[in-house]
Motif scaffolding. Structure first.
Motif, mmCIF file in Angstrom:
data_model
loop_
_atom_site.group_PDB
_atom_site.id
_atom_site.type_symbol
_atom_site.label_atom_id
_atom_site.label_comp_id
_atom_site.label_asym_id
_atom_site.label_seq_id
_atom_site.Cartn_x
_atom_site.Cartn_y
_atom_site.Cartn_z
ATOM 1 N N LEU A 73 0.833 -1.203 0.000
ATOM 2 C CA LEU A 73 0.000 0.000 0.000
ATOM 3 C C LEU A 73 0.871 1.257 0.000
ATOM 4 O O LEU A 73 0.558 2.247 -0.682
ATOM 5 C CB LEU A 73 -0.937 0.007 1.212
ATOM 6 C CG LEU A 73 -2.049 -1.049 1.216
ATOM 7 C CD1 LEU A 73 -2.870 -0.928 2.506
ATOM 8 C CD2 LEU A 73 -2.953 -0.916 0.000
ATOM 9 N N THR A 74 1.968 1.224 0.742
ATOM 10 C CA THR A 74 2.882 2.370 0.750
ATOM 11 C C THR A 74 3.499 2.577 -0.630
ATOM 12 O O THR A 74 3.638 3.713 -1.103
ATOM 13 C CB THR A 74 3.987 2.173 1.798
ATOM 14 O OG1 THR A 74 3.396 1.973 3.085
ATOM 15 C CG2 THR A 74 4.906 3.381 1.860
ATOM 16 N N VAL A 75 3.876 1.494 -1.280
ATOM 17 C CA VAL A 75 4.421 1.580 -2.638
ATOM 18 C C VAL A 75 3.405 2.233 -3.575
ATOM 19 O O VAL A 75 3.735 3.142 -4.353
ATOM 20 C CB VAL A 75 4.820 0.188 -3.156
ATOM 21 C CG1 VAL A 75 5.110 0.229 -4.664
ATOM 22 C CG2 VAL A 75 6.043 -0.333 -2.414
ATOM 23 N N LEU A 76 2.155 1.785 -3.502
ATOM 24 C CA LEU A 76 1.120 2.347 -4.377
ATOM 25 C C LEU A 76 0.889 3.826 -4.068
ATOM 26 O O LEU A 76 0.690 4.639 -4.983
ATOM 27 C CB LEU A 76 -0.183 1.563 -4.215
ATOM 28 C CG LEU A 76 -0.146 0.095 -4.655
ATOM 29 C CD1 LEU A 76 -1.502 -0.557 -4.429
ATOM 30 C CD2 LEU A 76 0.266 -0.027 -6.116
ATOM 31 N N TYR A 77 0.914 4.175 -2.796
ATOM 32 C CA TYR A 77 0.735 5.569 -2.378
ATOM 33 C C TYR A 77 1.837 6.454 -2.963
ATOM 34 O O TYR A 77 1.565 7.525 -3.514
ATOM 35 C CB TYR A 77 0.735 5.621 -0.855
ATOM 36 C CG TYR A 77 0.705 7.009 -0.244
ATOM 37 C CD1 TYR A 77 -0.451 7.776 -0.288
ATOM 38 C CD2 TYR A 77 1.832 7.524 0.391
ATOM 39 C CE1 TYR A 77 -0.482 9.040 0.292
ATOM 40 C CE2 TYR A 77 1.808 8.781 0.969
ATOM 41 C CZ TYR A 77 0.642 9.532 0.923
ATOM 42 O OH TYR A 77 0.627 10.780 1.493
ATOM 43 N N LEU A 78 3.079 5.997 -2.861
ATOM 44 C CA LEU A 78 4.203 6.786 -3.365
ATOM 45 C C LEU A 78 4.226 6.810 -4.889
ATOM 46 O O LEU A 78 4.603 7.819 -5.496
ATOM 47 C CB LEU A 78 5.513 6.243 -2.805
ATOM 48 C CG LEU A 78 5.658 6.359 -1.278
ATOM 49 C CD1 LEU A 78 6.944 5.703 -0.800
ATOM 50 C CD2 LEU A 78 5.601 7.814 -0.829
ATOM 51 N N MET A 79 3.832 5.715 -5.516
ATOM 52 C CA MET A 79 3.681 5.715 -6.974
ATOM 53 C C MET A 79 2.684 6.779 -7.411
ATOM 54 O O MET A 79 2.945 7.572 -8.321
ATOM 55 C CB MET A 79 3.171 4.344 -7.461
ATOM 56 C CG MET A 79 4.196 3.270 -7.667
ATOM 57 S SD MET A 79 3.381 1.726 -8.195
ATOM 58 C CE MET A 79 2.651 2.219 -9.763
ATOM 59 N N PHE A 80 1.535 6.789 -6.753
ATOM 60 C CA PHE A 80 0.501 7.754 -7.132
ATOM 61 C C PHE A 80 0.978 9.182 -6.921
ATOM 62 O O PHE A 80 0.763 10.056 -7.770
ATOM 63 C CB PHE A 80 -0.782 7.511 -6.332
ATOM 64 C CG PHE A 80 -1.854 8.523 -6.640
ATOM 65 C CD1 PHE A 80 -2.662 8.368 -7.763
ATOM 66 C CD2 PHE A 80 -2.024 9.645 -5.844
ATOM 67 C CE1 PHE A 80 -3.616 9.325 -8.084
ATOM 68 C CE2 PHE A 80 -2.979 10.601 -6.155
ATOM 69 C CZ PHE A 80 -3.779 10.439 -7.277
ATOM 70 N N HIS A 93 2.159 16.142 -14.391
ATOM 71 C CA HIS A 93 1.500 14.847 -14.231
ATOM 72 C C HIS A 93 2.235 13.746 -14.990
ATOM 73 O O HIS A 93 2.701 13.972 -16.104
ATOM 74 C CB HIS A 93 0.053 14.887 -14.759
ATOM 75 C CG HIS A 93 -0.841 15.835 -14.037
ATOM 76 N ND1 HIS A 93 -1.513 16.863 -14.675
ATOM 77 C CD2 HIS A 93 -1.179 15.920 -12.738
ATOM 78 C CE1 HIS A 93 -2.224 17.519 -13.795
ATOM 79 N NE2 HIS A 93 -2.042 16.980 -12.615
ATOM 80 N N ASP A 94 2.312 12.570 -14.384
ATOM 81 C CA ASP A 94 2.657 11.347 -15.096
ATOM 82 C C ASP A 94 1.406 10.481 -15.027
ATOM 83 O O ASP A 94 1.220 9.695 -14.096
ATOM 84 C CB ASP A 94 3.856 10.648 -14.438
ATOM 85 C CG ASP A 94 4.305 9.401 -15.187
ATOM 86 O OD1 ASP A 94 3.490 8.842 -15.942
ATOM 87 O OD2 ASP A 94 5.456 8.966 -15.007
ATOM 88 N N VAL A 95 0.514 10.691 -15.983
ATOM 89 C CA VAL A 95 -0.812 10.081 -15.928
ATOM 90 C C VAL A 95 -0.723 8.559 -15.968
ATOM 91 O O VAL A 95 -1.510 7.855 -15.315
ATOM 92 C CB VAL A 95 -1.691 10.610 -17.086
ATOM 93 C CG1 VAL A 95 -3.060 9.957 -17.065
ATOM 94 C CG2 VAL A 95 -1.823 12.125 -16.991
ATOM 95 N N GLU A 96 0.223 8.025 -16.702
ATOM 96 C CA GLU A 96 0.375 6.573 -16.783
ATOM 97 C C GLU A 96 0.716 5.989 -15.406
ATOM 98 O O GLU A 96 0.160 4.967 -14.996
ATOM 99 C CB GLU A 96 1.456 6.213 -17.791
ATOM 100 C CG GLU A 96 1.619 4.712 -18.001
ATOM 101 C CD GLU A 96 2.653 4.374 -19.060
ATOM 102 O OE1 GLU A 96 2.891 3.173 -19.285
ATOM 103 O OE2 GLU A 96 3.217 5.308 -19.656
ATOM 104 N N LEU A 97 1.613 6.645 -14.684
ATOM 105 C CA LEU A 97 2.020 6.140 -13.376
ATOM 106 C C LEU A 97 0.889 6.251 -12.360
ATOM 107 O O LEU A 97 0.604 5.287 -11.638
ATOM 108 C CB LEU A 97 3.243 6.911 -12.887
ATOM 109 C CG LEU A 97 3.872 6.426 -11.578
ATOM 110 C CD1 LEU A 97 4.373 4.992 -11.708
ATOM 111 C CD2 LEU A 97 5.019 7.362 -11.169
#
Length: 304
Positions: A73-80, A93-97
């Motif tokens: 979840l932390t990985v996904l949070y930082l990715m977003f 924005h990096d819309v793909e990421l």
């Protein structure tokens, strides 16, 4: 991602390695997310790889559906976060990421529908991403929240996120993503900046500080303190932050100080701070925005 979050690694190394090896973030982007020097993060990733080699270069599967879910979840949070506000490059924005982070968060919620933090994270992503179309001009220039055209916000995404919160919040103790999503919902449901429930947002930020212990949360609280109690209160909060170890050269800290100085009518100090913040960021849209604020204040002083 769960495989890469190797059980022999501490959580910080699990997250850093997964962001680099699976999510594809650069070491510099990961360092920015952690508020750490790039060399420190590079060493952390190198040590993590060495530790995995020492254990036989095997990646044991999770022992249960929730095993290793917290670092994921932390990985996904930082990715977003990196996708929503890119730390480098010509666009904000990096819309793909950010889109990939939302897609994966939906998968987690589908697999764990009763997991409060997974639901809170998805709601937070949807509420934040809902404002994307109004964050920039046609040429990519940044537009601050109080100047955005709220008719451009993605109302179906906001409604979906609020529904998630309404299902998930009752009976649960406060947790990081649920509190952040609650703050985002108050912003997204408000008709305007003036009609935003700033006192309630301030309460939630104070709660989030206790839950997370993150100095960036305190920095955000400083802005809300200024909305509720005036810019002097926000500036006082920033000075406390500076005394408690948040890097003074961090561009966001300087930018917030510039904003509050401007609100306090200290225009010369605000101009200097905006320029310093512009020098400290690697994002072209952020740099252009900060320099534009400085120029606008400079023009005001000349006209006056």
């Amino acid at each position: 991602m769960k495989l890469c979050c190797h059980p022999e690694l501490p959580p910080s190394a699990q997250i850093a390695l997964t962001l680099r090896a699976v999510a594809g973030l650069t070491t510099a982007q990961i360092a920015h997310a952690y508020l750490l020097p790039e060399a420190t993060v590079a060493q952390r990733i190198t040590r993590a790889k060495a530790r995995i080699r020492e254990t036989g270069a095997r990646f044991p599967p999770p022992t249960s559906p929730v095993d290793r879910l917290e670092p994921v979840l932390t990985v996904l949070y930082l990715m977003f976060n990196e996708g929503h506000t890119a730390t480098t490059g010509p666009t904000i924005h990096d819309v793909e990421l950010s889109g990939e982070a939302i897609r994966l968060a939906r998968i987690v919620c589908a697999e764990q529908p009763e997991h409060g933090e997974a639901a809170g994270l998805l709601a937070l992503m949807l509420l934040t991403d809902a404002r994307r179309a109004a964050r920039t001009t046609a040429r990519g220039a940044l537009i601050p929240l109080d100047e955005q055209d709220r008719t451009l916000w993605n109302r179906p995404a906001i409604h979906e996120a609020v529904s998630i919160l309404e299902r998930t919040l009752p009976g649960r103790p406060p947790s990081q993503y649920l509190v952040q999503a609650s703050i985002a919902a108050l912003h997204d449901e408000a008709p305007s900046t003036a009609e935003t429930d700033w006192p309630q947002i301030l309460i939630l930020y104070k709660l989030l500080e206790r839950v997370s212990g993150n100095p960036v949360v305190t920095l955000n609280r400083a802005v809300v303190e200024a909305m509720v109690h005036g810019p002097a209160a926000g500036l006082a909060t920033i000075e406390q932050l500076s005394d408690n170890g948040l890097k003074a050269e961090m561009h966001r800290l300087i930018a917030v100080r510039a904003h509050l100085l401007e609100r306090a009518g200290i225009r010369v100090g605000a101009i200097e701070a905006y320029r310093s913040a512009a020098q400290a960021t690697a994002s072209s849209p952020e740099r252009d925005y900060l320099l534009a604020r400085a120029r606008r204040l400079g023009d005001y002083l000349v006209l006056k």
